[in-house]
Write a protein that holds these residues in place. Sequence first.
Motif, PDB file in Angstrom:
ATOM      1  N   UNK A   1       8.393  -0.970  -7.087  1.00 52.89           N
ATOM      2  CA  UNK A   1       7.824  -1.660  -8.245  1.00 52.89           C
ATOM      3  C   UNK A   1       8.823  -2.618  -8.857  1.00 52.89           C
ATOM      4  N   UNK A   2       9.890  -2.105  -9.412  1.00 55.05           N
ATOM      5  CA  UNK A   2      10.800  -2.934 -10.195  1.00 55.05           C
ATOM      6  C   UNK A   2      11.896  -3.546  -9.339  1.00 55.05           C
ATOM      7  N   UNK A   3      12.411  -4.672  -9.806  1.00 55.97           N
ATOM      8  CA  UNK A   3      13.562  -5.314  -9.186  1.00 55.97           C
ATOM      9  C   UNK A   3      14.239  -6.202 -10.217  1.00 55.97           C
ATOM     10  N   UNK A   4      15.469  -6.559  -9.912  1.00 59.22           N
ATOM     11  CA  UNK A   4      16.222  -7.473 -10.754  1.00 59.22           C
ATOM     12  C   UNK A   4      16.319  -8.791 -10.003  1.00 59.22           C
ATOM     13  N   UNK A   5      16.062  -9.897 -10.696  1.00 64.54           N
ATOM     14  CA  UNK A   5      16.189 -11.191 -10.052  1.00 64.54           C
ATOM     15  C   UNK A   5      16.063 -12.321 -11.054  1.00 64.54           C
ATOM     16  N   UNK A   6      16.623 -13.460 -10.715  1.00 66.53           N
ATOM     17  CA  UNK A   6      16.591 -14.651 -11.562  1.00 66.53           C
ATOM     18  C   UNK A   6      17.178 -14.365 -12.947  1.00 66.53           C
ATOM     19  N   UNK A   7      18.191 -13.480 -12.977  1.00 66.63           N
ATOM     20  CA  UNK A   7      18.897 -13.208 -14.222  1.00 66.63           C
ATOM     21  C   UNK A   7      18.270 -12.182 -15.136  1.00 66.63           C
ATOM     22  N   UNK A   8      17.267 -11.443 -14.637  1.00 62.87           N
ATOM     23  CA  UNK A   8      16.606 -10.465 -15.517  1.00 62.87           C
ATOM     24  C   UNK A   8      15.851  -9.422 -14.709  1.00 62.87           C
ATOM     25  N   UNK A   9      15.489  -8.324 -15.384  1.00 60.11           N
ATOM     26  CA  UNK A   9      14.593  -7.337 -14.786  1.00 60.11           C
ATOM     27  C   UNK A   9      13.195  -7.953 -14.712  1.00 60.11           C
ATOM     28  N   UNK A  10      12.546  -7.806 -13.582  1.00 60.29           N
ATOM     29  CA  UNK A  10      11.200  -8.334 -13.429  1.00 60.29           C
ATOM     30  C   UNK A  10      10.191  -7.307 -13.926  1.00 60.29           C
ATOM     31  N   UNK A  11       9.243  -7.747 -14.723  1.00 59.89           N
ATOM     32  CA  UNK A  11       8.215  -6.854 -15.261  1.00 59.89           C
ATOM     33  C   UNK A  11       6.810  -7.331 -14.883  1.00 59.89           C
ATOM     34  N   UNK A  12       6.704  -8.186 -13.881  1.00 59.84           N
ATOM     35  CA  UNK A  12       5.397  -8.758 -13.530  1.00 59.84           C
ATOM     36  C   UNK A  12       4.504  -7.780 -12.768  1.00 59.84           C
ATOM     37  N   UNK A  13       5.085  -6.774 -12.156  1.00 63.86           N
ATOM     38  CA  UNK A  13       4.287  -5.805 -11.399  1.00 63.86           C
ATOM     39  C   UNK A  13       3.828  -4.693 -12.332  1.00 63.86           C
ATOM     40  N   UNK A  14       2.529  -4.485 -12.398  1.00 60.84           N
ATOM     41  CA  UNK A  14       2.009  -3.463 -13.307  1.00 60.84           C
ATOM     42  C   UNK A  14       1.797  -2.118 -12.624  1.00 60.84           C
ATOM     43  N   UNK A  15       1.806  -2.096 -11.296  1.00 63.18           N
ATOM     44  CA  UNK A  15       1.606  -0.843 -10.563  1.00 63.18           C
ATOM     45  C   UNK A  15       2.577  -0.778  -9.390  1.00 63.18           C
ATOM     46  N   UNK A  16       2.861   0.448  -8.959  1.00 68.66           N
ATOM     47  CA  UNK A  16       3.715   0.645  -7.792  1.00 68.66           C
ATOM     48  C   UNK A  16       2.985   0.241  -6.514  1.00 68.66           C
ATOM     49  N   UNK A  17       3.738  -0.261  -5.559  1.00 65.97           N
ATOM     50  CA  UNK A  17       3.247  -0.367  -4.186  1.00 65.97           C
ATOM     51  C   UNK A  17       3.642   0.949  -3.532  1.00 65.97           C
ATOM     52  N   UNK A  18       2.721   1.590  -2.825  1.00 70.30           N
ATOM     53  CA  UNK A  18       3.038   2.859  -2.181  1.00 70.30           C
ATOM     54  C   UNK A  18       2.883   2.730  -0.674  1.00 70.30           C
ATOM     55  N   UNK A  19       3.862   3.260   0.046  1.00 69.02           N
ATOM     56  CA  UNK A  19       3.870   3.221   1.496  1.00 69.02           C
ATOM     57  C   UNK A  19       4.051   4.637   2.016  1.00 69.02           C
ATOM     58  N   UNK A  20       3.187   5.029   2.929  1.00 67.69           N
ATOM     59  CA  UNK A  20       3.263   6.361   3.524  1.00 67.69           C
ATOM     60  C   UNK A  20       3.979   6.239   4.859  1.00 67.69           C
ATOM     61  N   UNK A  21       5.068   6.969   4.990  1.00 64.40           N
ATOM     62  CA  UNK A  21       5.802   7.057   6.250  1.00 64.40           C
ATOM     63  C   UNK A  21       5.352   8.321   6.962  1.00 64.40           C
ATOM     64  N   UNK A  22       5.038   8.195   8.230  1.00 63.52           N
ATOM     65  CA  UNK A  22       4.644   9.356   9.011  1.00 63.52           C
ATOM     66  C   UNK A  22       5.193   9.235  10.418  1.00 63.52           C
ATOM     67  N   UNK A  23       4.715  10.073  11.280  1.00 66.69           N
ATOM     68  CA  UNK A  23       5.113  10.061  12.689  1.00 66.69           C
ATOM     69  C   UNK A  23       3.885  10.369  13.537  1.00 66.69           C
ATOM     70  N   UNK A  24       3.844   9.855  14.762  1.00 66.18           N
ATOM     71  CA  UNK A  24       2.754  10.235  15.660  1.00 66.18           C
ATOM     72  C   UNK A  24       2.965  11.672  16.146  1.00 66.18           C
ATOM     73  N   UNK A  25       1.923  12.308  16.645  1.00 63.37           N
ATOM     74  CA  UNK A  25       2.053  13.696  17.108  1.00 63.37           C
ATOM     75  C   UNK A  25       3.163  13.901  18.134  1.00 63.37           C
TER      76      UNK A  25
END
Length: 190
Positions: free
Chosen positions: A52-76
């Motif tokens: 969600x959050x990151x620092x850039x262009x001299x400030x904390x970015x607050x433009x994202x209102x929700x988390x991006x979620x990624x599920x890591x898994x493995x094949x059988x």
Amino acid sequence: MTMHETITMNGLDVNAAQATIEALKADSSLAKFQFRARNKWVSGGENRSTIKDFYGAGREDTSRTADFEFVNGEPPVLLGNNEGANPVEFLLHGLAGCVTTTLVLHATMRGIAIRELSTELEGDIDLQGLLGLDPDVAPGYREIRIRLHINADCSEEELEELMACAQAHSPVCNTVCRPVPVVIERVKDE
């Protein structure tokens, strides 16, 4: 009152890109970014990362209102249940996205219109490295191949230069191609 016409090429706002470049030239501290990910193990090979959050262009970015979620898994075959792509597949995804975006950005700044662009990636891994079965086998990718399918309004020579530029300036490609210190430390819960 002056109105500025928005000029787009390859889906990018050319004036905004030029303004960003000029701002970075005027104040290089604005170019310093810190991206973050958080990960929580679920079970077996399944874990979830949120971004969600990151620092850039001299400030904390607050433009994202929700988390991006990624599920890591493995094949059988790797003891998982196909909960999601595995981390080395996500690395290919990140590499493909970064090389593509870098190529599009540099094409735009060179005035090259891209009509079509897609990539195919393959990476070879020997699991003996991951499992510690052979000390001579590295645990990561041995080679990654990227095949670009591109149709652009430029000569073959310009296209070759653009591809070399994308490889040289893609942050993910550059990170994969050179040694980067990774520090793993334990945070003790209180």
